[in-house]
Design a protein around this motif. Structure first.
Motif: not given
Length: 125
Positions: A86, A88, A92-93, A102, A109-112
């Motif tokens: 991951t 995030w 997040e998330p 996602v 970077s990741w975001n829900d």
């Protein structure tokens, strides 16, 4: 189906491609599957960087092939297996079950996020 004009990248065993279209999650997944692939799913840092390259090329957030499972806060790959890598974004998330999809930001970077928004389609083959 996909007009590629240089918008194709290889990373490890995967080929990544984008048609430059922004659609909701279901449509993005459908168009990738129709083309014989699935939504881009980073399994490690190298793949994340390759997907980020396409995100930066279009300067658009993109959906990833990851969805929240039955349990709030537990994310899985499209094929149902638990996510083992991951990236995030800080804090997040945070959707607590309301944001099932996602997206990748333009910094990798990741975001829900809710699944009905229009995001860039990036497929992997």
């Amino acid at each position: 189906v996909l007009a590629l004009n240089g918008k194709i990248r290889e990373v490890g065993e995967k080929i990544l491609a984008s048609n430059g279209k922004e659609v909701d999650f279901a449509s993005a997944l459908e168009s990738c599957e129709e083309a014989g692939g699935t939504l881009a799913t980073p399994m490690n840092e190298e793949e994340n960087k390759a997907i980020l390259g396409i995100v930066k090329q279009y300067n658009r957030y993109a959906y990833l092939g990851i969805k929240e499972g039955e349990t709030s806060g537990q994310f899985k790959y499209i094929n149902g297996t638990p996510v083992n890598y991951t990236k995030w974004h800080q804090y997040e998330p945070n959707g607590k079950g309301t944001e099932k999809c996602v997206e990748m930001y333009t910094d990798g970077s990741w975001n829900d996020k809710k699944c009905n928004l229009y995001r860039l389609t990036i497929c992997e083959f």
